[in-house]
Enzyme design. Structure first.
Site, PDB file in Angstrom:
ATOM      1  N   ARG A  58      36.695 -88.113 -46.234  1.00  0.00           N
ATOM      2  CA  ARG A  58      36.455 -88.919 -45.030  1.00  0.00           C
ATOM      3  C   ARG A  58      37.076 -88.251 -43.813  1.00  0.00           C
ATOM      4  NH1 ARG A  58      39.799 -92.743 -43.790  1.00  0.00           N
ATOM      5  NH2 ARG A  58      40.067 -93.559 -45.880  1.00  0.00           N
ATOM      6  N   TYR A 111      21.076 -92.485 -22.383  1.00  0.00           N
ATOM      7  CA  TYR A 111      20.346 -92.797 -23.622  1.00  0.00           C
ATOM      8  C   TYR A 111      20.464 -94.299 -23.927  1.00  0.00           C
ATOM      9  CZ  TYR A 111      19.392 -92.863 -28.628  1.00  0.00           C
ATOM     10  OH  TYR A 111      18.895 -93.163 -29.867  1.00  0.00           O
ATOM     11  N   ASP A 183      27.051 -85.923 -22.079  1.00  0.00           N
ATOM     12  CA  ASP A 183      26.097 -85.846 -23.198  1.00  0.00           C
ATOM     13  C   ASP A 183      25.162 -84.677 -22.910  1.00  0.00           C
ATOM     14  OD1 ASP A 183      23.929 -86.114 -24.944  1.00  0.00           O
ATOM     15  OD2 ASP A 183      24.072 -88.304 -25.011  1.00  0.00           O
ATOM     16  N   LYS A 208      19.105 -83.947 -32.899  1.00  0.00           N
ATOM     17  CA  LYS A 208      17.995 -83.497 -32.061  1.00  0.00           C
ATOM     18  C   LYS A 208      17.895 -81.967 -32.087  1.00  0.00           C
ATOM     19  CE  LYS A 208      17.881 -87.895 -31.182  1.00  0.00           C
ATOM     20  NZ  LYS A 208      18.503 -88.448 -29.995  1.00  0.00           N
TER      21      LYS A 208
HETATM   22  C1  LIG Z   1      19.375 -89.503 -29.807  1.00  0.00           C
HETATM   23  C2  LIG Z   1      20.373 -89.438 -28.741  1.00  0.00           C
HETATM   24  C3  LIG Z   1      21.641 -90.002 -28.901  1.00  0.00           C
HETATM   25  C4  LIG Z   1      22.041 -90.736 -30.171  1.00  0.00           C
HETATM   26  O1  LIG Z   1      22.031 -89.887 -31.276  1.00  0.00           O
HETATM   27  P1  LIG Z   1      21.785 -90.380 -32.796  1.00  0.00           P
HETATM   28  O2  LIG Z   1      22.003 -89.135 -33.581  1.00  0.00           O
HETATM   29  O3  LIG Z   1      20.389 -90.916 -32.875  1.00  0.00           O
HETATM   30  O4  LIG Z   1      22.784 -91.448 -33.072  1.00  0.00           O
HETATM   31  C5  LIG Z   1      22.546 -89.875 -27.865  1.00  0.00           C
HETATM   32  N1  LIG Z   1      22.216 -89.247 -26.708  1.00  0.00           N
HETATM   33  C6  LIG Z   1      21.002 -88.720 -26.516  1.00  0.00           C
HETATM   34  C7  LIG Z   1      20.704 -88.039 -25.218  1.00  0.00           C
HETATM   35  C8  LIG Z   1      20.032 -88.792 -27.507  1.00  0.00           C
HETATM   36  O5  LIG Z   1      18.818 -88.266 -27.302  1.00  0.00           O
END
Ligand SMILES: *Cc1c(COP(=O)(O)O)cnc(C)c1O
Length: 392
Positions: A58, A111, A183, A208
């Site tokens: 963990r 997001y 982000d 992504k």
């Molecule tokens: C998809 C996404 C998230 C969240 O990510 P997950 O892996 O789906 O939890 C956060 N920020 C952006 C810009 C995203 O495209």
């Protein structure tokens, strides 16, 4: 003479040296939950952080550590830590760094999941969240100057591809004594390096572009050692650990990150230019277009304009319903950044967590189509759009 390796070389080699065992040339997937020691003192040294090593899955894991180190090298930060998803790293980071009563300043276009943290969950726990119009840099600066513990930025934004000025806003955040968190999911470390503009923390949904194959969830944070230590300490107890199998898939995907991003940058630019010239298309949002509101800043702070764009034929979900199934080379799915082209409206993708009223309040049109360019041949993507648009 040795020099720092380039990003493509880091994609391949970064962070891997220490993990090879028995002549393996690929990072092993270590499934073991616990890690044994021959004597109590060497075990204690690791437990007390005096020696490197792993104790319990963990907390840390050898495969996961390689993934964190590769992203750390790409983003150019002091330290990195990971979590099971992008939302897990974002929420764990915010909870780890901030206390109730602290004030977060961010923009309206984050997001959808992040936006819900700011509008619902964090205020409920006593955090103050101020969301400012994304295109109004002065209003963001003013909100920060009124007092701010954390400035949370995302650029380009999802799904309207707005651009925030990283250098200017990071300076504003630091002048107010705030931690600046970015982000960087849409841009990827290939196209943009927020730490080079002074950001304290960079987060990614590794699900992504980093992974790039839509087959593993993951999140990662890179930045100041003291902040990463806090996030790791919280995430370890919160328990949202990245699985070693997912870490392996993300690592494998990252081997081709630079190649994929170069192609996705090119394909998105060509698709955006094509759509801009199409009589049925009302708006196209892509920072690589000279007509885009943030083009100048994007050109200054990004090495490439990214694989994401959005467009609309008018503000009508029925047209979207009609158009999207006609595309042959695009998944209609709630994901982005994969090798396949992916399309969808915010109502089922970035802002699926929000109600129609919440989307409207955030300025997200219902008729918008988010387009994540894959790595297909551009001629096929353009002729596919052509025949689909012909039919509506
Ligand atoms: C998809 C996404 C998230 C969240 O990510 P997950 O892996 O789906 O939890 C956060 N920020 C952006 C810009 C995203 O495209």
């Amino acid at each position: 003479m040795t020099s720092e390796p380039g990003r493509s070389t880091i994609n391949i080699w970064g962070g891997e040296e220490r993990s090879f065992q028995d002549g393996s040339t690929q990072v092993p997937v270590v499934h073991s939950v616990s890690f044994g020691y021959p004597d109590l003192d060497s075990w204690l040294d690791v437990a007390l952080g005096k020696a490197d090593g792993h104790i319990y899955g963990r907390n840390t894991n050898p495969t996961v550590s390689v993934f964190e180190e590769k992203v750390r090298l790409l983003e150019g930060g002091e330290a990195a830590t990971s979590a099971s998803t992008g939302m897990a790293i974002i929420s764990n980071a915010l909870h780890a760094i901030l206390d109730p009563g602290h004030k977060i300043v961010s923009v309206k276009d984050t997001y959808g999941g992040t936006s819900l943290l700011f509008t619902t969950f964090l205020p409920r726990m006593g955090y103050e969240c101020v969301l400012v119009d994304t295109n109004n840099t002065q209003a963001i600066e003013a909100a920060v100057a009124e007092g701010c513990d954390l400035l949370y930025l995302e650029t380009p934004t999802n799904p309207t591809l707005k651009i925030l000025d990283l250098e200017r806003l990071t300076a504003a955040g630091h002048a107010a004594g705030a931690i600046v968190m970015v982000d960087n999911t849409f841009a990827t470390p290939i196209n943009q390096s927020p730490i080079s503009f002074g950001a304290d923390l960079v987060v990614h949904s590794a699900t992504k572009f980093l992974g790039g194959h839509a087959d593993a969830l993951g999140g990662v944070a890179v930045g100041r050692q003291d902040l990463i230590d806090q996030i790791y300490g919280y995430r370890e107890i919160n328990g949202a650990t990245l699985h070693p199998e997912a870490a392996y898939l993300l690592l494998r995907g990252m081997k081709t990150l630079s190649l994929r991003i170069e192609r996705q940058n090119q394909n998105a630019q060509m698709v955006a230019e094509y759509l801009s010239g199409h009589p049925k298309v009302a708006t196209v949002n892509y920072p690589g277009l000279k007509t885009h509101h943030g083009h100048g800043i994007a050109a200054k702070q990004m090495r490439g304009f990214g694989g994401m764009l959005s467009f609309s034929l008018g503000n009508n979900l029925d047209t979207v319903r009609n158009l999207l199934p006609k595309l042959r080379f695009a998944h209609m799915a709630a994901n982005l950044g994969a090798v396949e082209t992916i399309v969808g409206p915010p109502a089922t993708t970035s802002h699926v967590e929000c109600s129609a009223a919440e989307r409207e309040a955030l300025g997200i049109p219902e008729g918008l189509i988010r387009y994540s360019a894959g790595i297909e041949d551009i001629d096929d993507l353009l002729s596919d759009l052509d025949q689909a648009l012909e039919g509506v």
